[in-house]
Write a protein that holds these residues in place. Sequence first.
Motif, PDB file in Angstrom:
ATOM      1  N   LYS A  94       0.833  -1.207   0.000  1.00 52.39           N
ATOM      2  CA  LYS A  94       0.000   0.000   0.000  1.00 52.39           C
ATOM      3  C   LYS A  94       0.860   1.248   0.000  1.00 52.39           C
ATOM      4  N   ILE A 140       3.917   1.561  -1.135  1.00 46.48           N
ATOM      5  CA  ILE A 140       4.540   1.688  -2.456  1.00 46.48           C
ATOM      6  C   ILE A 140       3.519   2.191  -3.474  1.00 46.48           C
ATOM      7  N   GLU A 141       2.297   1.670  -3.400  1.00 47.05           N
ATOM      8  CA  GLU A 141       1.238   2.100  -4.320  1.00 47.05           C
ATOM      9  C   GLU A 141       0.941   3.591  -4.151  1.00 47.05           C
ATOM     10  N   LYS A 142       0.886   4.063  -2.908  1.00 45.04           N
ATOM     11  CA  LYS A 142       0.657   5.486  -2.657  1.00 45.04           C
ATOM     12  C   LYS A 142       1.803   6.325  -3.220  1.00 45.04           C
ATOM     13  N   HIS A 143       3.016   5.843  -3.050  1.00 41.54           N
ATOM     14  CA  HIS A 143       4.178   6.552  -3.563  1.00 41.54           C
ATOM     15  C   HIS A 143       4.120   6.639  -5.096  1.00 41.54           C
ATOM     16  N   VAL A 144       3.765   5.536  -5.731  1.00 41.59           N
ATOM     17  CA  VAL A 144       3.675   5.506  -7.198  1.00 41.59           C
ATOM     18  C   VAL A 144       2.572   6.458  -7.669  1.00 41.59           C
ATOM     19  N   GLN A 145       1.430   6.436  -6.993  1.00 38.71           N
ATOM     20  CA  GLN A 145       0.333   7.321  -7.372  1.00 38.71           C
ATOM     21  C   GLN A 145       0.727   8.787  -7.214  1.00 38.71           C
ATOM     22  N   ARG A 204       3.747  10.025  -7.494  1.00 40.64           N
ATOM     23  CA  ARG A 204       4.683  10.342  -8.577  1.00 40.64           C
ATOM     24  C   ARG A 204       3.943  10.526  -9.901  1.00 40.64           C
ATOM     25  N   VAL A 205       2.969   9.654 -10.158  1.00 37.11           N
ATOM     26  CA  VAL A 205       2.185   9.765 -11.393  1.00 37.11           C
ATOM     27  C   VAL A 205       1.415  11.079 -11.406  1.00 37.11           C
ATOM     28  N   GLU A 243       2.195  13.810  -9.867  1.00 40.96           N
ATOM     29  CA  GLU A 243       3.177  14.883 -10.048  1.00 40.96           C
ATOM     30  C   GLU A 243       3.578  15.014 -11.512  1.00 40.96           C
ATOM     31  N   GLU A 244       3.819  13.893 -12.177  1.00 39.26           N
ATOM     32  CA  GLU A 244       4.184  13.919 -13.594  1.00 39.26           C
ATOM     33  C   GLU A 244       3.033  14.439 -14.447  1.00 39.26           C
TER      34      GLU A 244
END
Length: 162
Positions: free
Chosen positions: A44, A46-51, A53-54, A56-57
Amino acid sequence: MGNGNSKPDARGGYEWKAAGPPNVSLDVLESLQSSPETDASRAKLIEKHVQARVAEELKKLQRRESEALEAAHQKIASQPADHDDAGPSRFTLGKEVEELRHKLEGRKQLRPVPDSVEKARGEVVRCLRENDRRPLDCWQEVENFKAEVKKLEKGWVDRVIS
């Protein structure tokens, strides 16, 4: 059933069981065993971190697109209104077409059409309305109309030549 227990021990953690001595220090091993994190909580996180970053991009891309759009708008606004090199604008073309249409309306009929041509035209229209699903059935009426128009054209050419 199995050799091991299905429930965790009383401490609530998991016990590290390895075939040989660990290659990490005991401090790291103890911190891993005493950590309240589970695989699901790590996933969870890691998923929050990825979301994040997405998101932000996506914001960066939207900002770039809006800047490019604004630059295009400014470029269009800064160009002169008359585009002589690119041809007339849509507005001027529409105006010219409208003027030509009015001229044609005024010149549409200089003299009345003979009754024979008007009758042949009426027959074609009647046949097409009756056979709206099968317009090819009106070939005879169309040929009669063409013949009448040809007679009219021949008479006009004869008058012009003589």
